[in-house]
Enzyme design. Structure first.
Site, short mmCIF file in Angstrom:
data_model
loop_
_atom_site.label_atom_id
_atom_site.label_comp_id
_atom_site.label_asym_id
_atom_site.label_seq_id
_atom_site.Cartn_x
_atom_site.Cartn_y
_atom_site.Cartn_z
N SER B 18 0.86 -1.18 0.00
CA SER B 18 0.00 0.00 0.00
C SER B 18 0.90 1.23 0.00
CB SER B 18 -0.93 -0.06 1.21
OG SER B 18 -1.91 0.94 1.13
N HIS B 45 -2.76 -1.02 -3.45
CA HIS B 45 -3.85 -0.05 -3.30
C HIS B 45 -3.50 1.19 -4.10
CE1 HIS B 45 -4.41 -1.90 0.98
NE2 HIS B 45 -4.90 -2.69 0.03
N ASP B 138 -4.15 -4.58 5.88
CA ASP B 138 -4.59 -5.46 4.80
C ASP B 138 -3.44 -6.40 4.43
OD1 ASP B 138 -6.31 -6.46 2.88
OD2 ASP B 138 -5.79 -4.96 1.38
#
Lengths: 273, 196
Positions: B18, B45, B138
């Site tokens: 991310s 992401h 995540d």
């Protein structure tokens, strides 16, 4: 997340759905289905697979919840704004030449994209001579579509999408805000024909100049994708338009040769023969 | 790290990241030897509009062919696949990709957890996962599942990460088989296939 329900049990459930309710999910892609089924099993805190299975088999209300939860009902207004700009600029002028416009939104879920299209038709002065057929296999989501009431917290995003899609009006003219909800103008819903339709088992029911089926085919295996695309082909006028989701394709299907994709990269194809 | 070895010949390497992960990816990918007999999948992401930019950028930096993962596409060795923005990416049992636009998980779509969990189910011990810099957790749940199913988990050394939260969470929850710098990650992957 722990997967409690194994592959074999998934197949048992799918066979039950077919035997007891006539809903055929056996040609759906398994990875997503397995995750959705396990998610629901956890969410509803079933102690065992056999109780989960029995509840689906014997309780038709729970069966409806099950189908609504394992199918994906995430949608938004003017989803992929560039796509809607193409519809506005390249498809609407062609539709305008017809005395009467019929559009099918297949697998429309709660209908945010149907309302988006109705707004664009109204702005082009075409809504009066249009009908938007909105179908989904879940009766519950269609009830929400009929009401035209969407959560207010999403409206900022929808309004931005609308502007990016080429919308020139003040977006707030299309809805009335009350508490946490936005109720869309009933004149939009008045032109929608709402009905359940299952792309797996139901047939063509009319002819259209434009068919939307966005982010539905990704859940089907190649064989079922092809069957659904043949259904659309049967339901589309020559020179009609077929509009798919941002990551969906015609190139692997048997109808591919009858269609030409619009010149930009948006997922809109025109039936040429 | 007692179980510091890969149990089976890796068929798929999934790299999740991310905030701050792009710089790491741009260090790792160009350092990979050509023709490693494995597929690499990147799940990061990012904004939906940046899809082509990332693929194009990686293609200029790598001798491997880099492409966006398409639904139903078979997963082939010698390719680097990029998960498209705004879709979850899953793996099917026949080693092909599936897309899903269901609700965001960990405020993210694609969710690294979803791809890790799904790949673990399909690839078991022949899966290697890498978790890079990021500001949420995540990927950590997904790594737990990968470990249970015999796969191998590499976590970026938080000291080398722009945003240390994501790798630090993975380490705190005990899912890392090994903790490596960006250079170390590239070397580890290269040696998977040369050390015999």
């Amino acid at each position: 997340m722990e997967f409690e329900i194994n592959d074999e049990e998934i197949e048992i459930l799918l066979q039950d759905l077919l035997d007891n309710y006539g809903y055929d999910f056996t040609d759906y892609s398994r990875a997503s289905l397995k995750r959705r089924i396990n998610r629901l099993f956890m969410l509803d805190k079933f102690p065992s697979f056999s109780l989960f299975r029995k509840q689906i088999q014997t309780d038709s209300t729970y069966f409806r919840r099950f189908v609504e939860e394992i199918t994906v009902n995430v949608t938004e207004m003017f989803r992929d704004p560039a796509f809607y700009r193409t519809v506005r600029e390249e498809v609407l002028p062609v539709l305008a030449t017809h005395p009467f416009i019929r559009i099918w939104h297949a697998g429309c879920s709660t209908g945010e994209e149907v309302y988006s299209m109705a707004i664009m038709l109204q702005e082009a002065g075409l809504l009066k001579k249009s009908l938007l057929y909105a179908t989904d296999l879940n009766p519950g989501v269609l009830d929400r579509l009929r009401k035209g009431i969407f959560p207010l917290r999403f409206i900022k995003q929808y309004s931005e999408n609308y502007i990016q899609s080429g919308g020139k009006e003040d977006f707030s003219r299309y809805y009335t805000a009350k508490y946490d909800w936005a109720k869309f103008d009933e004149q939009l819903a008045a032109k929608m024909v709402v009905a359940t339709h299952n792309l797996v088992s139901d047939r063509s029911f009319n002819e259209f100049q434009l068919i939307f089926c966005r982010n539905v085919l990704i859940y089907f295996d190649r064989n079922l994708q092809d069957r659904a695309l043949q259904l659309f082909d049967e339901s589309l006028d020559t020179l009609g338009f077929l509009a798919l989701g941002a990551k969906e394709q015609l190139k692997y299907s048997s109808i591919y040769k009858k269609y030409r994709q619009l010149d930009n990269k948006d997922r809109i194809w025109r039936k040429i023969t | 790290m007692a179980e510091n070895h890969v149990k089976a010949t890796p068929q798929l390497i999934v790299i999740g990241g991310s905030a701050g992960s792009l710089e790491v990816i741009l260090k790792v990918i160009p350092a990979l030897q050509l023709h490693l007999p494995v597929a690499i999948l990147l799940v990061t992401h990012r904004k939906p509009s940046n899809d082509d930019i990332l693929v194009d950028l990686l293609n200029t930096k790598s001798n491997w062919p880099v492409k966006e993962a398409e639904e139903k596409e078979p997963v082939l060795p010698h390719y680097i696949y990029v998960a498209p923005a705004d879709y979850h990416l899953l793996l099917e049992k026949d080693h092909s990709f599936s897309l899903d636009v269901s609700e965001k998980v960990n405020y993210s779509r694609p969710s690294i957890d979803i791809t890790f969990e799904s790949a673990a189910e399909v690839y078991g011990p022949s899966l290697v996962a890498v978790l890079l810099s990021g500001a949420n957790a995540d990927g950590v749940e997904g790594m737990k599942r990968i470990r249970r199913l015999g796969g191998y988990c590499i976590v970026q050394d938080p000291a080398t990460a722009d945003v240390e939260y994501m790798p630090a969470q993975a380490i705190a929850q005990g899912v890392a088989n090994t903790i490596l710098s960006p250079e170390g990650i590239a070397q580890f992957i290269n040696e998977l296939f040369t050390a015999g």
